[in-house]
Write a protein that holds these residues in place. Structure first.
Motif, PDB file in Angstrom:
ATOM      1  N   PRO A  60      10.287  21.861  61.358  1.00 28.95           N
ATOM      2  CA  PRO A  60      10.889  23.071  60.807  1.00 28.95           C
ATOM      3  C   PRO A  60      12.065  22.737  59.893  1.00 28.95           C
ATOM      4  O   PRO A  60      12.785  21.779  60.115  1.00 28.95           O
ATOM      5  N   GLY A  61      12.246  23.564  58.889  1.00 34.28           N
ATOM      6  CA  GLY A  61      13.331  23.366  57.940  1.00 34.28           C
ATOM      7  C   GLY A  61      14.654  23.884  58.464  1.00 34.28           C
ATOM      8  O   GLY A  61      14.763  24.424  59.568  1.00 34.28           O
ATOM      9  N   TYR A  62      15.642  23.734  57.639  1.00 36.81           N
ATOM     10  CA  TYR A  62      17.030  24.092  57.941  1.00 36.81           C
ATOM     11  C   TYR A  62      17.147  25.556  58.365  1.00 36.81           C
ATOM     12  O   TYR A  62      17.677  25.871  59.425  1.00 36.81           O
ATOM     13  N   ILE A  63      16.625  26.454  57.541  1.00 31.22           N
ATOM     14  CA  ILE A  63      16.727  27.889  57.813  1.00 31.22           C
ATOM     15  C   ILE A  63      15.937  28.252  59.064  1.00 31.22           C
ATOM     16  O   ILE A  63      16.409  29.045  59.889  1.00 31.22           O
ATOM     17  N   GLU A  64      14.774  27.660  59.244  1.00 26.55           N
ATOM     18  CA  GLU A  64      13.957  27.941  60.430  1.00 26.55           C
ATOM     19  C   GLU A  64      14.686  27.515  61.704  1.00 26.55           C
ATOM     20  O   GLU A  64      14.634  28.204  62.714  1.00 26.55           O
ATOM     21  N   LYS A  65      15.349  26.369  61.647  1.00 26.23           N
ATOM     22  CA  LYS A  65      16.085  25.891  62.822  1.00 26.23           C
ATOM     23  C   LYS A  65      17.237  26.828  63.145  1.00 26.23           C
ATOM     24  O   LYS A  65      17.468  27.149  64.317  1.00 26.23           O
ATOM     25  N   SER A  88      22.902  41.139  59.721  1.00 29.63           N
ATOM     26  CA  SER A  88      21.516  40.700  59.886  1.00 29.63           C
ATOM     27  C   SER A  88      21.500  39.186  60.124  1.00 29.63           C
ATOM     28  O   SER A  88      22.488  38.498  59.867  1.00 29.63           O
ATOM     29  N   ILE A  89      20.361  38.680  60.570  1.00 28.41           N
ATOM     30  CA  ILE A  89      20.206  37.236  60.786  1.00 28.41           C
ATOM     31  C   ILE A  89      20.448  36.483  59.481  1.00 28.41           C
ATOM     32  O   ILE A  89      21.098  35.441  59.464  1.00 28.41           O
ATOM     33  N   ASP A  90      19.951  37.018  58.375  1.00 27.80           N
ATOM     34  CA  ASP A  90      20.144  36.362  57.075  1.00 27.80           C
ATOM     35  C   ASP A  90      21.622  36.286  56.701  1.00 27.80           C
ATOM     36  O   ASP A  90      22.091  35.275  56.167  1.00 27.80           O
ATOM     37  N   GLU A  91      22.366  37.354  56.974  1.00 23.97           N
ATOM     38  CA  GLU A  91      23.805  37.346  56.688  1.00 23.97           C
ATOM     39  C   GLU A  91      24.531  36.344  57.576  1.00 23.97           C
ATOM     40  O   GLU A  91      25.441  35.647  57.118  1.00 23.97           O
ATOM     41  N   ILE A  92      24.126  36.262  58.826  1.00 26.16           N
ATOM     42  CA  ILE A  92      24.743  35.304  59.750  1.00 26.16           C
ATOM     43  C   ILE A  92      24.455  33.882  59.286  1.00 26.16           C
ATOM     44  O   ILE A  92      25.350  33.033  59.254  1.00 26.16           O
ATOM     45  N   ILE A  93      23.213  33.617  58.894  1.00 26.11           N
ATOM     46  CA  ILE A  93      22.849  32.277  58.421  1.00 26.11           C
ATOM     47  C   ILE A  93      23.645  31.918  57.179  1.00 26.11           C
ATOM     48  O   ILE A  93      24.140  30.796  57.049  1.00 26.11           O
ATOM     49  N   THR A 151      25.510  21.450  64.781  1.00 26.09           N
ATOM     50  CA  THR A 151      25.508  20.044  64.363  1.00 26.09           C
ATOM     51  C   THR A 151      24.447  19.275  65.131  1.00 26.09           C
ATOM     52  O   THR A 151      23.737  18.448  64.578  1.00 26.09           O
ATOM     53  N   GLY A 152      24.314  19.579  66.409  1.00 25.82           N
ATOM     54  CA  GLY A 152      23.272  18.925  67.223  1.00 25.82           C
ATOM     55  C   GLY A 152      21.868  19.326  66.799  1.00 25.82           C
ATOM     56  O   GLY A 152      20.957  18.499  66.747  1.00 25.82           O
ATOM     57  N   ILE A 153      21.670  20.589  66.480  1.00 26.26           N
ATOM     58  CA  ILE A 153      20.351  21.084  66.090  1.00 26.26           C
ATOM     59  C   ILE A 153      19.952  20.563  64.712  1.00 26.26           C
ATOM     60  O   ILE A 153      18.822  20.138  64.499  1.00 26.26           O
ATOM     61  N   LEU A 154      20.889  20.605  63.773  1.00 29.41           N
ATOM     62  CA  LEU A 154      20.585  20.246  62.393  1.00 29.41           C
ATOM     63  C   LEU A 154      20.715  18.765  62.112  1.00 29.41           C
ATOM     64  O   LEU A 154      20.246  18.286  61.092  1.00 29.41           O
TER      65      LEU A 154
END
Length: 155
Positions: A60-65, A88-93, A151-154
């Protein structure tokens, strides 16, 4: 030194001629075979390669993660969603991407804290929303936990 330049020019000219010949051959094959000339250049053209493109080693990519994390039942993700329920999730990301883009870890944590408070973050400046009754220590801890998780996830 003059010879080196001449050799480089000769190499580029040779490459140009090779590409020109390949183009001529493709054009000739198209004239002789029509659409069937594709079979001369590609294997398994009728297979399911397009449907299975990237299935072998898909990660999965950055945004998906980020999306997966924010939608999970992780304690930190739940707290972030509660704090930012009006976004929204997009705003949070987008806000988290800004926080993660900071070079120093301390700057990331404080940017995340400001984001969690609801401050408007624009190109490095921030405008507070005026919430004085927010527990600063609790927010700082949440921001620190959030940046640590991301940081751990990405990676």
């Amino acid at each position: 030194m003059v010879k080196e330049i001449e050799i480089k020019k000769t190499d580029k000219f040779t490459q140009y001629l090779e590409h020109l010949e390949a183009g001529k051959k493709l054009q000739e094959d198209w004239i002789n075979h029509g659409i069937d000339c594709v079979d001369l250049y590609f294997e398994d053209i009728d297979g399911d390669w397009l449907e299975t493109w990237g299935d072998d080693d898909y990660e999965p990519g950055y945004i998906e993660k980020l999306t997966t994390f924010l939608e999970s039942d992780d304690v930190v993700a739940v707290k972030v969603r509660e704090r930012l329920q009006h976004k929204s999730i997009d705003e949070i990301i987008a806000g988290l991407e800004y926080c993660l883009s900071q070079l120093k870890e301390e700057d990331r944590i404080f940017a995340a804290k400001d984001f969690l408070v609801g401050d408007v973050v624009v190109s490095g400046s921030c405008r507070a929303s005026g919430n004085d009754d927010i527990d600063e220590v609790e927010l700082l801890e949440l921001a620190e936990d959030l940046m640590e998780k991301l940081t751990g996830i990405l990676g």
